[in-house]
Every structure is written in C-alpha cells, then in structure tokens.
Scaffold this active site. Structure first.
Site, PDB file in Angstrom:
ATOM      1  N   LYS A  46       0.878  -1.174   0.000  1.00  0.00           N
ATOM      2  CA  LYS A  46       0.000   0.000   0.000  1.00  0.00           C
ATOM      3  C   LYS A  46       0.912   1.220   0.000  1.00  0.00           C
ATOM      4  O   LYS A  46       1.970   1.205   0.638  1.00  0.00           O
ATOM      5  CB  LYS A  46      -0.881  -0.024   1.265  1.00  0.00           C
ATOM      6  CG  LYS A  46      -1.655   1.254   1.550  1.00  0.00           C
ATOM      7  CD  LYS A  46      -2.826   1.407   0.628  1.00  0.00           C
ATOM      8  CE  LYS A  46      -3.507   2.771   0.780  1.00  0.00           C
ATOM      9  NZ  LYS A  46      -4.416   3.063  -0.336  1.00  0.00           N
ATOM     10  N   LEU A  74      -5.261   7.334   0.688  1.00  0.00           N
ATOM     11  CA  LEU A  74      -3.916   6.910   1.123  1.00  0.00           C
ATOM     12  C   LEU A  74      -3.764   6.754   2.639  1.00  0.00           C
ATOM     13  O   LEU A  74      -2.787   7.226   3.227  1.00  0.00           O
ATOM     14  CB  LEU A  74      -2.837   7.871   0.587  1.00  0.00           C
ATOM     15  CG  LEU A  74      -2.616   7.899  -0.925  1.00  0.00           C
ATOM     16  CD1 LEU A  74      -1.367   8.717  -1.269  1.00  0.00           C
ATOM     17  CD2 LEU A  74      -2.461   6.506  -1.513  1.00  0.00           C
ATOM     18  N   CYS A 132      -2.042   9.008  -7.739  1.00  0.00           N
ATOM     19  CA  CYS A 132      -3.218   8.709  -6.914  1.00  0.00           C
ATOM     20  C   CYS A 132      -4.271   9.785  -7.116  1.00  0.00           C
ATOM     21  O   CYS A 132      -4.013  10.966  -6.867  1.00  0.00           O
ATOM     22  CB  CYS A 132      -2.855   8.638  -5.437  1.00  0.00           C
ATOM     23  SG  CYS A 132      -4.289   8.329  -4.414  1.00  0.00           S
ATOM     24  N   LYS A 192       4.675   5.011 -11.379  1.00  0.00           N
ATOM     25  CA  LYS A 192       3.293   4.562 -11.629  1.00  0.00           C
ATOM     26  C   LYS A 192       2.480   5.676 -12.277  1.00  0.00           C
ATOM     27  O   LYS A 192       2.354   6.770 -11.746  1.00  0.00           O
ATOM     28  CB  LYS A 192       2.631   4.108 -10.328  1.00  0.00           C
ATOM     29  CG  LYS A 192       1.221   3.606 -10.565  1.00  0.00           C
ATOM     30  CD  LYS A 192       0.798   2.623  -9.542  1.00  0.00           C
ATOM     31  CE  LYS A 192      -0.591   2.103  -9.806  1.00  0.00           C
ATOM     32  NZ  LYS A 192      -1.072   1.259  -8.727  1.00  0.00           N
ATOM     33  N   THR A 220      -6.060   4.117 -11.118  1.00  0.00           N
ATOM     34  CA  THR A 220      -7.508   4.123 -11.368  1.00  0.00           C
ATOM     35  C   THR A 220      -7.942   5.294 -12.246  1.00  0.00           C
ATOM     36  O   THR A 220      -7.292   6.331 -12.299  1.00  0.00           O
ATOM     37  CB  THR A 220      -8.271   4.196 -10.034  1.00  0.00           C
ATOM     38  OG1 THR A 220      -7.755   5.298  -9.284  1.00  0.00           O
ATOM     39  CG2 THR A 220      -8.116   2.924  -9.248  1.00  0.00           C
ATOM     40  N   GLY A 244     -10.914  -2.469 -11.750  1.00  0.00           N
ATOM     41  CA  GLY A 244     -11.591  -3.729 -12.064  1.00  0.00           C
ATOM     42  C   GLY A 244     -11.761  -3.922 -13.560  1.00  0.00           C
ATOM     43  O   GLY A 244     -11.324  -3.087 -14.366  1.00  0.00           O
ATOM     44  N   GLY A 271      -7.809  -4.314 -14.172  1.00  0.00           N
ATOM     45  CA  GLY A 271      -8.872  -5.256 -14.510  1.00  0.00           C
ATOM     46  C   GLY A 271      -8.437  -6.682 -14.776  1.00  0.00           C
ATOM     47  O   GLY A 271      -9.207  -7.463 -15.340  1.00  0.00           O
ATOM     48  N   GLY A 292      -5.065  -6.451  -8.942  1.00  0.00           N
ATOM     49  CA  GLY A 292      -5.558  -5.520  -7.931  1.00  0.00           C
ATOM     50  C   GLY A 292      -6.918  -5.890  -7.388  1.00  0.00           C
ATOM     51  O   GLY A 292      -7.058  -6.723  -6.484  1.00  0.00           O
ATOM     52  N   THR A 293      -7.955  -5.312  -7.985  1.00  0.00           N
ATOM     53  CA  THR A 293      -9.326  -5.500  -7.503  1.00  0.00           C
ATOM     54  C   THR A 293      -9.705  -6.980  -7.384  1.00  0.00           C
ATOM     55  O   THR A 293     -10.475  -7.352  -6.497  1.00  0.00           O
ATOM     56  CB  THR A 293     -10.295  -4.750  -8.460  1.00  0.00           C
ATOM     57  OG1 THR A 293      -9.917  -3.362  -8.453  1.00  0.00           O
ATOM     58  CG2 THR A 293     -11.730  -4.859  -8.033  1.00  0.00           C
TER      59      THR A 293
HETATM   60  C1  LIG Z   1      -9.068  -0.122  -2.850  1.00  0.00           C
HETATM   61  C2  LIG Z   1      -7.945   0.317  -3.734  1.00  0.00           C
HETATM   62  C3  LIG Z   1      -6.857   0.992  -3.183  1.00  0.00           C
HETATM   63  C4  LIG Z   1      -5.795   1.409  -3.976  1.00  0.00           C
HETATM   64  N1  LIG Z   1      -4.733   2.030  -3.402  1.00  0.00           N
HETATM   65  C5  LIG Z   1      -3.656   2.362  -4.159  1.00  0.00           C
HETATM   66  C6  LIG Z   1      -2.495   2.910  -3.559  1.00  0.00           C
HETATM   67  O1  LIG Z   1      -2.387   3.069  -2.356  1.00  0.00           O
HETATM   68  N2  LIG Z   1      -1.463   3.208  -4.384  1.00  0.00           N
HETATM   69  C7  LIG Z   1      -1.484   3.013  -5.741  1.00  0.00           C
HETATM   70  O2  LIG Z   1      -0.503   3.296  -6.430  1.00  0.00           O
HETATM   71  N3  LIG Z   1      -2.585   2.465  -6.324  1.00  0.00           N
HETATM   72  C8  LIG Z   1      -3.648   2.131  -5.566  1.00  0.00           C
HETATM   73  N4  LIG Z   1      -4.743   1.552  -6.149  1.00  0.00           N
HETATM   74  C9  LIG Z   1      -4.744   1.325  -7.619  1.00  0.00           C
HETATM   75  C10 LIG Z   1      -4.270  -0.091  -7.946  1.00  0.00           C
HETATM   76  O3  LIG Z   1      -2.957  -0.309  -7.496  1.00  0.00           O
HETATM   77  C11 LIG Z   1      -4.350  -0.379  -9.451  1.00  0.00           C
HETATM   78  O4  LIG Z   1      -3.460   0.483 -10.128  1.00  0.00           O
HETATM   79  C12 LIG Z   1      -5.748  -0.168 -10.029  1.00  0.00           C
HETATM   80  O5  LIG Z   1      -6.732  -0.566  -9.099  1.00  0.00           O
HETATM   81  C13 LIG Z   1      -5.957  -0.935 -11.337  1.00  0.00           C
HETATM   82  O6  LIG Z   1      -5.841  -2.321 -11.158  1.00  0.00           O
HETATM   83  P1  LIG Z   1      -7.113  -3.290 -10.886  1.00  0.00           P
HETATM   84  O7  LIG Z   1      -8.164  -2.931 -11.867  1.00  0.00           O
HETATM   85  O8  LIG Z   1      -6.577  -4.690 -11.069  1.00  0.00           O
HETATM   86  O9  LIG Z   1      -7.548  -3.042  -9.491  1.00  0.00           O
HETATM   87  C14 LIG Z   1      -5.813   1.135  -5.374  1.00  0.00           C
HETATM   88  C15 LIG Z   1      -6.900   0.448  -5.925  1.00  0.00           C
HETATM   89  C16 LIG Z   1      -7.951   0.025  -5.129  1.00  0.00           C
HETATM   90  C17 LIG Z   1      -9.083  -0.720  -5.740  1.00  0.00           C
END
Ligand SMILES: Cc1cc2nc3c(=O)[nH]c(=O)nc-3n(C[C@H](O)[C@H](O)[C@H](O)COP(=O)(O)O)c2cc1C
Length: 330
Positions: A46, A74, A132, A192, A220, A244, A271, A292-293
């Site tokens: 995180k 965060l 972020c 990132k 996101t 997602g 996703g 991630g999700t």
């Molecule tokens: C609940 C949640 C918390 C997240 N927290 C962070 C974070 O602290 N730092 C970061 O760089 N990305 C964070 N993300 C983004 C994810 O690391 C990732 O880039 C994004 O969700 C896309 O991937 P996914 O669709 O597989 O979830 C977060 C995503 C989710 C869903």
C-alpha cells in the site's frame, strides 16, 4: 518442457511476472492465510507517505458494473510505522518487496522518503505513486489546524479538486520528480502512471528520460456513482478511482501505446482477473503484471493466474515468457 518465467525489472530479477497492485493487498501479512505468499513474483505495498494518514471519510468504496470505485485517501501508518510494523513481516516472506511511496509535500518529501528507504536492503524497489487520484495536493490542506484531523467541511471541499493536478498528468513535472528521486537512490525505480491523461506515452517517456527503471500502469480512472434514493454520492469523496474489469480495455490500450514509445519494462495492470486477461497485458507489451481489484473477490487470484500462465505457455510450446511480451499481431 521447462518454461522460463523469470523477468527483469531494472536490477530486480523476479522468479515470475505476477505481482499484486499497490493498495489492494495491504502489506501482505493480511493475506497470509489465503495463499502461499512465497509464490508471488513481487509484493507491492500500500502506498506510504512520510507521515501517517487517516485517509478519507467513509464510505470509501462502492461496487460498480464490472468494477469498483474507491477513495481511500492513502490511509497508511507513515514511513516510520511501515518500517517498524510492516517491513519485518514483509521481509520474512522472501519475495521482492516493492515499496510504493507518495508525497504530501512535493518533490522534497518524495526524496526524503526514498532516501530513508535506501538503508533497508529488504526494500527491493520503489514505486513512485505520482498518480493517486484520491488526495488533494498538498494533502495537509484539509486537516483541521486545531485537531490535526480531517475536517468535514474540508472533506466536502475535497472532491471539487480545484487546481488539482497530478504529477503524472504533466510530463515536465514527472521528469523533474523522477530526476530528483533518481539522484537519491540506486534502488530500482518504478514510476506509476495515471490513465487520467490525454497521452500516457508522453508521461512514460518523461519518466524514462529522467532515469526511471520501469513504469507501471494504470492507476484508477476518475469516476462517480450516485445513490438515486438518497441523491448522495456513493463514495463520500464524490469523485473516486474506478478499477476492475471495467477499465481493462483502457489499460491494455495504454500499455500498448507506452510499449511502442519507450524501451523500459512495463508493469501492466487494470482489470486483470484471470489468465486470459493477464495474457492480454503481456501481448500488449507488459513485462510483468499486477493483480488488484481481483484480490477482493478471490484473495488467491494471483496464484490461479500464475498457474494459468504456466499452462498456457506449456500448451503453446513457448519456453520463455519473454517471447510473449509485445507479441500482439496487428
Ligand atoms: C481499494 C484500492 C486501493 C488502492 N490504493 C492504491 C495505492 O495506495 N497506491 C497506488 O498506487 N494504487 C492504488 N490503487 C490502484 C491499484 O494499485 C491499481 O493500479 C488499479 O486498481 C488498477 O488495477 P485493478 O483494476 O486490477 O484493481 C488502489 C486500488 C484500489 C481498488
């Protein structure tokens, strides 16, 4: 047939290319009862900031069609808290630990946090979270000067995001930040990137020119959801980050665009929920992938995906994952 799954990200050599996305796997200890953590290619923490953060007011998440919105803000224990409470657990797992870092105070704070991590050899790499969408900059502006906590009034202001620009929305700012952090560490640096831009490949190029060892994408996408009964936003911060399967086609497209523009390894995410979705990212140009999700639906999703990638390679008589990277036939 022996299949080679190892990949290199800067100085990092990963046993396999399947990692978890920052913020969706805590600090890994939370998941220890659900999967063999040792099998992961790498763990991304995180995001941490120099000082602890309480994060945003709840509700912080809601489900959406094929995904979720989040605005966690965060929440994290701060650098010292991370080093004392989380790193000792992470280090025992025995897979590379990538520490995600963000700043509440511009470049100086990024540099300070990264410099402090230099002393810890168990920190294999640093991911610079310059993307972020859920914090205001500077973040302290919505803390009450009296209590030091977030004030509800300020929190209501937060979603307006006036004059708010992410570093990762500006190639110059990205270049400056990465350049300064690069001077402060010899560790592998991953930048990132945000999808909330017109041309993500420009930002990736800026990161490459400034000395980043890799880029990860995508964070996101900004979104909103409204409860029509209460007429209120489903997430308290109003605007939140969408993740997602809903964002996968955007993420795959962006990986492909970046792959054509830069030479650095790409960690692709957005996703990924199963083998087929993971494979799309390799074909588009990712060297490694982040899950991630999907961890919220199946905490062991990474392990199934890893197994699936191995089977796919064997079935197609591909002896090295490297042969898949950027293999899209157009
Ligand atoms: C609940 C949640 C918390 C997240 N927290 C962070 C974070 O602290 N730092 C970061 O760089 N990305 C964070 N993300 C983004 C994810 O690391 C990732 O880039 C994004 O969700 C896309 O991937 P996914 O669709 O597989 O979830 C977060 C995503 C989710 C869903």
């Amino acid at each position: 047939m022996i299949t080679n799954l190892t990949v290199n990200i800067g100085k990092l050599k990963l046993e396999n290319p399947v990692m978890v996305c920052s913020g969706t796997f805590g600090y890994a200890g939370e998941f220890k009862d659900f999967l063999p953590l040792k099998k992961l290619g790498a763990i991304v923490t995180k995001t941490i900031t120099l000082n602890p953060r309480q994060g945003n007011f709840p509700p912080r998440t809601c489900e959406t069609p094929a995904g979720m919105l989040n605005s966690i803000g965060l929440e994290n224990p701060g650098l010292a808290g991370f080093l004392n409470e989380k790193l000792p657990i992470l280090k025992k797992i025995g897979v590379p630990v990538i520490v995600s870092v963000a700043s509440e105070g511009g470049i100086a704070e990024f540099v300070k946090a990264v410099s402090e991590l230099n002393d810890f050899k168990e920190v294999a790499a640093i991911e610079l979270n310059i993307s972020c969408p859920n914090i205001e900059s500077p973040v302290t502006s919505h803390l009450s000067p009296v209590t030091g906590r977030q004030s509800p009034v300020a929190c209501r202001r937060l979603p307006v995001f006036k004059n708010r620009r992410l570093i990762s929305q500006d190639p110059q700012a990205t270049y400056q930040l990465v350049k300064q952090v690069r001077k402060a560490t010899k560790k592998t640096l991953i930048t990132k990137l945000s999808p909330n831009v017109t041309d993500i490949s420009e930002i990736a190029l800026a990161a490459e020119n400034a000395g980043s060892d890799a880029v990860s994408l995508i964070n996101t996408l900004m979104g909103m959801s409204i409860d029509t009964k209460t007429m209120k936003p489903k997430v308290a911060a109003v605007i939140a980050g969408l993740s997602g399967p809903a964002i996968r086609p955007v993420a795959v497209r962006m990986v492909w665009e970046v792959y054509q523009k830069i030479k650095l390894p790409i960690i692709g995410m957005g996703g990924i929920i199963d083998t087929s979705s993971a494979l799309e990212f390799f074909l588009a140009g990712s060297t490694a992938i982040g899950v991630g999700t999907a961890n919220f639906i199946d905490p062991a999703a990474t392990i199934s995906i890893l197994q699936g990638i191995k089977s796919y390679l064997r079935k197609n008589r591909i002896n090295n994952i490297a042969k898949l990277i950027g293999g899209l036939k157009v």
